[in-house]
Write a protein that holds these residues in place. Structure first.
Motif, mmCIF file in Angstrom:
data_model
loop_
_atom_site.group_PDB
_atom_site.id
_atom_site.type_symbol
_atom_site.label_atom_id
_atom_site.label_comp_id
_atom_site.label_asym_id
_atom_site.label_seq_id
_atom_site.Cartn_x
_atom_site.Cartn_y
_atom_site.Cartn_z
ATOM 1 N N LEU A 285 49.851 32.486 14.906
ATOM 2 C CA LEU A 285 49.425 32.646 16.303
ATOM 3 C C LEU A 285 48.589 33.900 16.481
ATOM 4 N N ILE A 286 49.038 35.009 15.908
ATOM 5 C CA ILE A 286 48.270 36.248 16.016
ATOM 6 C C ILE A 286 46.986 36.166 15.198
ATOM 7 N N GLY A 287 47.101 35.659 13.983
ATOM 8 C CA GLY A 287 45.935 35.595 13.105
ATOM 9 C C GLY A 287 44.854 34.660 13.613
ATOM 10 N N LEU A 288 45.245 33.474 14.075
ATOM 11 C CA LEU A 288 44.253 32.529 14.607
ATOM 12 C C LEU A 288 43.577 33.085 15.856
ATOM 13 N N SER A 289 44.352 33.760 16.707
ATOM 14 C CA SER A 289 43.762 34.354 17.914
ATOM 15 C C SER A 289 42.718 35.392 17.533
ATOM 16 N N THR A 290 43.016 36.186 16.513
ATOM 17 C CA THR A 290 42.047 37.190 16.054
ATOM 18 C C THR A 290 40.817 36.525 15.452
ATOM 19 N N LEU A 291 41.027 35.483 14.661
ATOM 20 C CA LEU A 291 39.883 34.772 14.065
ATOM 21 C C LEU A 291 38.988 34.155 15.127
ATOM 22 N N GLU B 47 32.590 36.591 18.503
ATOM 23 C CA GLU B 47 31.675 37.728 18.391
ATOM 24 C C GLU B 47 30.426 37.346 17.607
ATOM 25 N N LEU B 48 30.624 36.570 16.531
ATOM 26 C CA LEU B 48 29.472 36.120 15.749
ATOM 27 C C LEU B 48 28.591 35.197 16.572
ATOM 28 N N ARG B 49 29.224 34.287 17.328
ATOM 29 C CA ARG B 49 28.430 33.388 18.171
ATOM 30 C C ARG B 49 27.630 34.186 19.194
ATOM 31 N N MET B 50 28.232 35.207 19.810
ATOM 32 C CA MET B 50 27.516 36.015 20.796
ATOM 33 C C MET B 50 26.392 36.813 20.140
ATOM 34 N N ARG B 51 26.610 37.250 18.903
ATOM 35 C CA ARG B 51 25.547 37.966 18.189
ATOM 36 C C ARG B 51 24.339 37.068 17.993
ATOM 37 N N VAL B 52 24.588 35.806 17.646
ATOM 38 C CA VAL B 52 23.494 34.845 17.499
ATOM 39 C C VAL B 52 22.883 34.542 18.869
ATOM 40 N N LEU B 53 23.737 34.394 19.875
ATOM 41 C CA LEU B 53 23.262 34.063 21.230
ATOM 42 C C LEU B 53 22.325 35.128 21.770
ATOM 43 N N ALA B 54 22.630 36.391 21.477
ATOM 44 C CA ALA B 54 21.802 37.487 21.980
ATOM 45 C C ALA B 54 20.407 37.489 21.366
ATOM 46 N N THR B 55 20.228 36.823 20.242
ATOM 47 C CA THR B 55 18.923 36.818 19.567
ATOM 48 C C THR B 55 18.259 35.438 19.604
ATOM 49 N N ALA B 56 18.770 34.537 20.453
ATOM 50 C CA ALA B 56 18.314 33.138 20.421
ATOM 51 C C ALA B 56 17.330 32.797 21.533
ATOM 52 N N ASP B 57 16.622 33.798 22.044
ATOM 53 C CA ASP B 57 15.625 33.487 23.072
ATOM 54 C C ASP B 57 14.521 32.576 22.530
ATOM 55 N N ASP B 58 14.260 32.675 21.229
ATOM 56 C CA ASP B 58 13.234 31.815 20.646
ATOM 57 C C ASP B 58 13.660 30.344 20.675
ATOM 58 N N VAL B 59 14.968 30.082 20.587
ATOM 59 C CA VAL B 59 15.461 28.710 20.692
ATOM 60 C C VAL B 59 15.210 28.180 22.099
ATOM 61 N N LEU C 180 35.425 44.516 17.579
ATOM 62 C CA LEU C 180 35.623 43.084 17.797
ATOM 63 C C LEU C 180 35.323 42.318 16.515
ATOM 64 N N ARG C 181 34.327 42.767 15.776
ATOM 65 C CA ARG C 181 33.949 42.147 14.509
ATOM 66 C C ARG C 181 35.059 42.295 13.470
ATOM 67 N N ASP C 182 35.731 43.438 13.516
ATOM 68 C CA ASP C 182 36.799 43.718 12.551
ATOM 69 C C ASP C 182 38.143 43.141 12.977
ATOM 70 N N GLY C 183 38.230 42.679 14.240
ATOM 71 C CA GLY C 183 39.484 42.118 14.716
ATOM 72 C C GLY C 183 40.463 43.142 15.240
ATOM 73 N N THR C 184 40.016 44.394 15.476
ATOM 74 C CA THR C 184 40.924 45.422 15.993
ATOM 75 C C THR C 184 40.981 45.433 17.517
ATOM 76 N N VAL C 185 40.020 44.780 18.184
ATOM 77 C CA VAL C 185 40.112 44.525 19.623
ATOM 78 C C VAL C 185 39.857 43.032 19.834
ATOM 79 N N ASN C 186 40.439 42.486 20.887
ATOM 80 C CA ASN C 186 40.191 41.080 21.166
ATOM 81 C C ASN C 186 39.080 40.937 22.195
ATOM 82 N N LEU C 187 38.706 39.705 22.474
ATOM 83 C CA LEU C 187 37.557 39.455 23.336
ATOM 84 C C LEU C 187 37.779 39.996 24.745
ATOM 85 N N ALA C 188 38.972 39.766 25.303
ATOM 86 C CA ALA C 188 39.250 40.250 26.660
ATOM 87 C C ALA C 188 39.193 41.772 26.719
ATOM 88 N N GLN C 189 39.712 42.442 25.701
ATOM 89 C CA GLN C 189 39.646 43.904 25.661
ATOM 90 C C GLN C 189 38.204 44.384 25.575
#
Length: 411
Positions: free
Chosen positions: A43-49, A55-67, A111-120
């Motif tokens: 439960l903890i591990g899946l939530s972190t994953l 975070e990875l999806r948002m990183r791609v989203l921030a650079t996807a204006d060309d799409v 967030l990338r390392d999993g030491t904070v969650n998305l809401a935080q």
């Protein structure tokens, strides 16, 4: 032999393929056979994953204006909402957070390392963005680092409180003098954003959406929790297993029924009161329906409401209150105004739909000063505008067959 650089797969699609393959391997696995500790770890591990993948999806989203540009979409969030068949509001929120994280490397890395969650992460970025413009970038960086550190111990709600006072911790010499101005701005902004909207669902329920300052919400929840708390005088009562949101909603209804109208502002010349229109036979126990305004309710609910001190039953065919006072008084009584509101739900002027609660009682054809009676049969309800007009000698008022009044300017 290695492939040319332009043919090598980018690491992001490669990572997606690995995750997709791993998920495929456990697609048919039943977690019921996991040990208790394995379930807790999962439960903890899946939530972190999930947060790390987001975070990875948002990183791609921030650079996807060309799409978005390629397909003629407004932006990458709109493109994702349409092609991904996702909630567009959620996509816009993620897009905004992605742009914020692009300038908040400490939070993004955590967030990338999993030491904070998305809401935080959302709370931290908002707290830093809310700092006054005159705050030095170095102080901002210290504030961000401190909040990221505290995220290892506290959840989003506590972090939100810390974020509002973070300058007191990292730069107390700077925060002095800024807090009052910041609180003033927050209060002004909260007042501007305060709103309440309602939407009928057509199934006997209404959605109420309200946005109020935090202290108002806290006060409301304090009142409602008084209704949801277990009764101390009934220690043997069974546990209330209703969901918390359902208990709050029913507590809100009970709170309104318990409200004392005598302590509320006058509304249309009378304290706020709910009118229940019910036939005498129905009130006495026979089957039927009653009305609250134009909305039907069951006879049993009407009889229950009739027992409430704050609910006034308008009994059709029975005598509940003295409504005809002759010339014993000049002003219409609260009981008469309530009865007028039942007879005349809106302003009597033709084409005016101002509700009765906002209207003023008028003595009709014969003013009280000229011998007219303060009786229902001699009364009309007019909004303030038309009440002024009925007394304006430049206008003539003609009674229409349906009882409404049509105004004509005298020539």
């Amino acid at each position: 032999m290695s492939q040319p650089d332009d043919l090598q797969q980018h690491p992001v699609p490669a990572a997606m393929a690995v995750v997709d393959g791993a998920l495929g391997e456990v697609a048919e696995v039943d977690p019921i056979y996991m040990s208790t500790q394995d379930k807790a770890t999962a439960l903890i591990g899946l939530s972190t994953l999930i947060d790390r993948v987001e975070e990875l999806r948002m990183r791609v989203l921030a650079t996807a204006d060309d799409v978005a540009s390629r397909d003629g979409a407004r932006d990458a969030a709109a493109w994702l909402g349409h092609h991904g068949r996702r909630d567009r509001g959620e996509c816009r929120r993620r897009h905004r957070l992605a742009r914020s994280l692009a300038t908040r490397e400490t939070t993004a890395q955590a967030l990338r390392d999993g030491t904070v969650n998305l809401a935080q992460a959302e709370v931290i970025t908002r707290a830093i963005e809310a700092l006054p413009d005159e705050i030095d970038p170095g102080v901002r960086a210290q504030a961000e680092e401190r909040l990221v550190t505290e995220a290892a111990r506290f959840g989003p709600r506590a972090l939100r409180v810390m974020g509002r006072r973070i300058l007191d911790v990292v730069a107390p010499e700077v925060s002095e003098g800024l807090e009052a101005n910041q609180l003033k701005k927050e209060e002004e902004q909260a007042a501007k954003r305060t709103s309440l909207t309602t939407r009928r669902n057509g199934d006997g329920t209404t959605d109420i959406r309200i946005r109020v300052p935090d202290q108002v919400a806290d006060r409301l929840l304090t009142y409602l929790n008084a209704f949801t708390a277990p009764r101390r005088e009934r220690p043997s009562a069974p546990d209330d297993r209703r969901p918390y949101d359902q208990r709050l909603g029913q507590a809100f209804a009970a709170f309104l029924e318990a409200a004392d109208p005598d302590r509320m502002p006058l509304h249309g010349g009378d304290a706020t009161t709910v009118l229940v229109t019910i036939d005498l036979k129905v009130l006495l126990g026979q089957l039927g329906v009653a009305l609250i305004g134009d909305e039907p309710i069951t006879a049993s609910e009407a009889r229950r409401l009739a027992c409430m001190a704050n609910i006034i039953p308008v009994v059709l065919g029975g005598e509940s209150q003295v409504l005809d006072l002759g010339r014993t008084r000049r002003l219409f009584s609260p009981a008469q105004r309530k009865a007028l509101a039942v007879r005349q739900p809106t302003c009597r002027a033709e084409g005016c739909d101002i509700p009765a609660d906002w209207c003023e009682a008028h003595h009709g054809a014969d003013p009280w000063s000229q011998g007219g009676k303060t009786n229902l049969d001699d009364a009309d309800l007019y909004c303030p505008f038309h009440h002024h007009r009925i007394h304006d000698h430049r206008y003539r008022a003609d009674r229409l067959p349906d009882g409404r009044v049509r105004f004509h300017r005298r020539t």
